[in-house]
Enzyme design. Structure first.
Site, PDB file in Angstrom:
ATOM      1  N   ARG A 190       6.912   6.310 -21.428  1.00 44.75           N
ATOM      2  CA  ARG A 190       7.953   7.350 -21.303  1.00 44.75           C
ATOM      3  C   ARG A 190       8.480   7.735 -22.684  1.00 44.75           C
ATOM      4  O   ARG A 190       8.617   8.919 -23.012  1.00 44.75           O
ATOM      5  CB  ARG A 190       9.095   6.824 -20.423  1.00 44.75           C
ATOM      6  CG  ARG A 190       8.690   6.786 -18.962  1.00 44.75           C
ATOM      7  CD  ARG A 190       9.790   6.257 -18.062  1.00 44.75           C
ATOM      8  NE  ARG A 190       9.392   6.446 -16.663  1.00 44.75           N
ATOM      9  CZ  ARG A 190       9.743   5.645 -15.678  1.00 44.75           C
ATOM     10  NH1 ARG A 190      10.505   4.580 -15.903  1.00 44.75           N
ATOM     11  NH2 ARG A 190       9.349   5.903 -14.443  1.00 44.75           N
TER      12      ARG A 190
ATOM     13  N   ALA B 107       0.835  -1.204   0.000  1.00 47.07           N
ATOM     14  CA  ALA B 107       0.000   0.000   0.000  1.00 47.07           C
ATOM     15  C   ALA B 107       0.866   1.249   0.000  1.00 47.07           C
ATOM     16  O   ALA B 107       0.529   2.272   0.584  1.00 47.07           O
ATOM     17  CB  ALA B 107      -0.932  -0.013   1.208  1.00 47.07           C
ATOM     18  N   GLY B 108       2.005   1.156  -0.665  1.00 51.67           N
ATOM     19  CA  GLY B 108       2.904   2.307  -0.783  1.00 51.67           C
ATOM     20  C   GLY B 108       2.491   3.190  -1.954  1.00 51.67           C
ATOM     21  O   GLY B 108       1.315   3.230  -2.330  1.00 51.67           O
ATOM     22  N   ASN B 109       3.469   3.860  -2.520  1.00 50.29           N
ATOM     23  CA  ASN B 109       3.158   4.836  -3.579  1.00 50.29           C
ATOM     24  C   ASN B 109       2.511   4.202  -4.809  1.00 50.29           C
ATOM     25  O   ASN B 109       1.469   4.657  -5.270  1.00 50.29           O
ATOM     26  CB  ASN B 109       4.437   5.567  -3.999  1.00 50.29           C
ATOM     27  CG  ASN B 109       4.817   6.639  -2.999  1.00 50.29           C
ATOM     28  OD1 ASN B 109       3.972   7.122  -2.244  1.00 50.29           O
ATOM     29  ND2 ASN B 109       6.083   7.006  -2.982  1.00 50.29           N
TER      30      ASN B 109
ATOM     31  N   HIS C  36      13.578  -4.690 -17.913  1.00 49.79           N
ATOM     32  CA  HIS C  36      13.232  -3.367 -17.399  1.00 49.79           C
ATOM     33  C   HIS C  36      14.524  -2.706 -16.919  1.00 49.79           C
ATOM     34  O   HIS C  36      15.322  -3.324 -16.253  1.00 49.79           O
ATOM     35  CB  HIS C  36      12.260  -3.543 -16.235  1.00 49.79           C
ATOM     36  CG  HIS C  36      11.749  -2.256 -15.678  1.00 49.79           C
ATOM     37  ND1 HIS C  36      11.408  -1.186 -16.470  1.00 49.79           N
ATOM     38  CD2 HIS C  36      11.516  -1.873 -14.411  1.00 49.79           C
ATOM     39  CE1 HIS C  36      10.978  -0.205 -15.693  1.00 49.79           C
ATOM     40  NE2 HIS C  36      11.041  -0.594 -14.440  1.00 49.79           N
TER      41      HIS C  36
ATOM     42  N   ASP D 228      -0.977  -4.720   3.080  1.00 53.34           N
ATOM     43  CA  ASP D 228       0.400  -4.331   3.396  1.00 53.34           C
ATOM     44  C   ASP D 228       0.796  -5.022   4.683  1.00 53.34           C
ATOM     45  O   ASP D 228      -0.057  -5.479   5.447  1.00 53.34           O
ATOM     46  CB  ASP D 228       0.507  -2.810   3.555  1.00 53.34           C
ATOM     47  CG  ASP D 228       1.926  -2.292   3.333  1.00 53.34           C
ATOM     48  OD1 ASP D 228       2.210  -1.761   2.238  1.00 53.34           O
ATOM     49  OD2 ASP D 228       2.757  -2.426   4.263  1.00 53.34           O
TER      50      ASP D 228
ATOM     51  N   ASN E 247      10.619  -4.444  -8.130  1.00 51.20           N
ATOM     52  CA  ASN E 247      11.924  -4.575  -8.787  1.00 51.20           C
ATOM     53  C   ASN E 247      12.892  -5.435  -7.982  1.00 51.20           C
ATOM     54  O   ASN E 247      12.738  -5.536  -6.773  1.00 51.20           O
ATOM     55  CB  ASN E 247      12.533  -3.175  -8.964  1.00 51.20           C
ATOM     56  CG  ASN E 247      11.990  -2.491 -10.201  1.00 51.20           C
ATOM     57  OD1 ASN E 247      11.796  -3.124 -11.221  1.00 51.20           O
ATOM     58  ND2 ASN E 247      11.767  -1.191 -10.104  1.00 51.20           N
TER      59      ASN E 247
ATOM     60  N   VAL F 161       5.096  -5.998 -10.073  1.00 55.27           N
ATOM     61  CA  VAL F 161       5.636  -4.646 -10.280  1.00 55.27           C
ATOM     62  C   VAL F 161       6.978  -4.468  -9.560  1.00 55.27           C
ATOM     63  O   VAL F 161       7.856  -3.728  -9.997  1.00 55.27           O
ATOM     64  CB  VAL F 161       4.626  -3.578  -9.778  1.00 55.27           C
ATOM     65  CG1 VAL F 161       5.135  -2.169 -10.029  1.00 55.27           C
ATOM     66  CG2 VAL F 161       3.259  -3.759 -10.431  1.00 55.27           C
TER      67      VAL F 161
ATOM     68  N   ASN G  65      13.940  -8.441  -1.688  1.00 56.04           N
ATOM     69  CA  ASN G  65      12.665  -8.373  -2.406  1.00 56.04           C
ATOM     70  C   ASN G  65      12.215  -9.750  -2.891  1.00 56.04           C
ATOM     71  O   ASN G  65      11.016 -10.026  -2.941  1.00 56.04           O
ATOM     72  CB  ASN G  65      12.739  -7.362  -3.558  1.00 56.04           C
ATOM     73  CG  ASN G  65      12.568  -5.933  -3.055  1.00 56.04           C
ATOM     74  OD1 ASN G  65      12.305  -5.722  -1.878  1.00 56.04           O
ATOM     75  ND2 ASN G  65      12.718  -4.960  -3.923  1.00 56.04           N
TER      76      ASN G  65
END
Ligand SMILES: NC(=O)c1ccc[n+]([C@@H]2O[C@H](COP(=O)([O-])OP(=O)(O)OC[C@H]3O[C@@H](n4cnc5c(N)ncnc54)[C@H](O)[C@@H]3O)[C@@H](O)[C@H]2O)c1
Length: 309
Positions: free
Chosen positions: A152, A11-13, A176, A34, A121, A119, A96
């Site tokens: 982008r 529930a971060g950015n 990525h 989270d 990394n 998502v 991670n």
């Protein structure tokens, strides 16, 4: 018709912004998860209280308990750590990987038919971890990177030529990050290849800026990384799946011989529909593009070797 359900882990950015966009689009109820007690509950309640003002009926809840995620159609995994001072890339990789493994095991147990969108990394390696932890087939495990990287590239092309972003399509293959492979040949403005509209030098400058796109934002923010465009990119994929759009998007998918690569997650054009990865589109690459994709794949392989997967 039953309501769609999307779980967003982290529930971060990125996670909270994706949850907001999904709820506001009205395509699914959202469960935000989270590890921090109170964080997903607080953000979930805040998002729910925005619903009457925004005018949507999606239910948004926050929890630390995976039981509430049961029966999700899609699980988006954004949980993880950002690199801290003194932490090497390898430390981050191991930390991670541990987080992604544990959250995917829990989520997959509750939603055995879900489609996973990873998502966290380093993205390509985390997709491997997620596939292993879930035991899901390759159709239901994919990573978000290409939509963001190509967005982008599209932004920079539109700014350079002073045209609508709606006119610009762009294609980016590969891993990525630094090893991504933008394909100017397949990037167009209203159908016109950009190689006809931009000088070689300008094109190279835009390609370089795209490959460096994440770092450019980290450099500006100093205390975090991009999340508006990443969250929008996640939602593009969620929508393509839930609406069974058969939309072709650059996604990180598990290759079994496509592009001459086997047993590896790499960014490729994917047809996304209700079954997840419904097709991997193969395009003929020029020798320099194939070499760049090979380098990108080797970089992903290096990380999965370090993890022993
Ligand atoms: N693939 C891409 O293109 C892309 C783009 C942007 C960010 N990212 C990555 O997405 C991840 C999230 O970025 P962010 O900016 O939202 O970070 P953030 O720090 O704002 O949020 C991460 C959240 O994960 C939570 N978390 C940590 N361990 C957990 C666990 N075991 N279970 C549940 N939640 C846990 C944290 O409490 C935190 O709220 C990072 O790894 C980042 O590098 C990837």
């Amino acid at each position: 018709m039953p309501r769609n359900k999307v779980t967003v882990i982290g529930a971060g950015n990125v996670g909270a912004t994706a949850a907001q966009r999904i709820a506001e689009s009205g395509i699914a109820d959202v469960v935000l998860v989270d590890i921090v007690d109170g964080l997903p509950q607080g953000k979930g309640l805040d998002l729910a209280e925005a619903a009457p003002v925004v005018g949507h009926d999606a239910r948004v809840t926050g929890t630390n308990d995976y039981a509430e995620t049961a029966g999700s159609d899609i699980v988006v995994v954004t949980s993880g750590l950002a690199r801290q001072p003194g932490m090497s890339r390898d430390d981050l990789l191991a930390k991670n990987a541990g987080i992604v493994r544990s959250v995917v095991e829990e989520a997959a147990r509750q939603s055995p038919d879900a489609i996973l969108i990873i998502v966290t990394n380093p993205l390509d390696a985390m997709c491997h971890v997620a596939m292993q932890a879930s035991g899901f087939p390759r159709e239901r495990v994919l990573g978000m990177a290409g939509v963001l990287d190509s967005a982008r590239f599209r932004t920079f092309i539109a700014q350079e030529l002073d045209v609508s972003v709606e006119n610009v399509t762009a294609f980016v293959l590969g891993g990525h990050g630094d090893t991504m492979v933008p394909l100017p040949r397949y990037s167009t403005v209203a159908g016109i290849p950009i190689t006809e509209l931009l000088s070689k030098e300008r094109l190279e400058a835009l390609v370089k800026r795209t490959a460096n796109g994440g770092a450019e934002i980290v450099g500006l923010l100093k205390t975090g990384s991009a999340y508006y465009a990443p969250a929008a990119s996640v939602v593009d994929m969620v929508e393509a799946i839930l609406k069974d759009k058969k939309k072709v998007l650059p996604c990180t998918a598990y290759l079994e011989g496509e592009y001459g690569l086997k047993g590896l997650f790499v960014g490729v054009p994917v047809k996304l529909g209700r079954r997840g990865v419904e097709q991997i589109l193969q395009i003929t690459l020029a020798p320099d593009e194939a070499a760049a994709l090979g380098r990108s794949a080797a970089a992903v392989r290096e990380l999965t070797d370090k993890l022993g997967i």
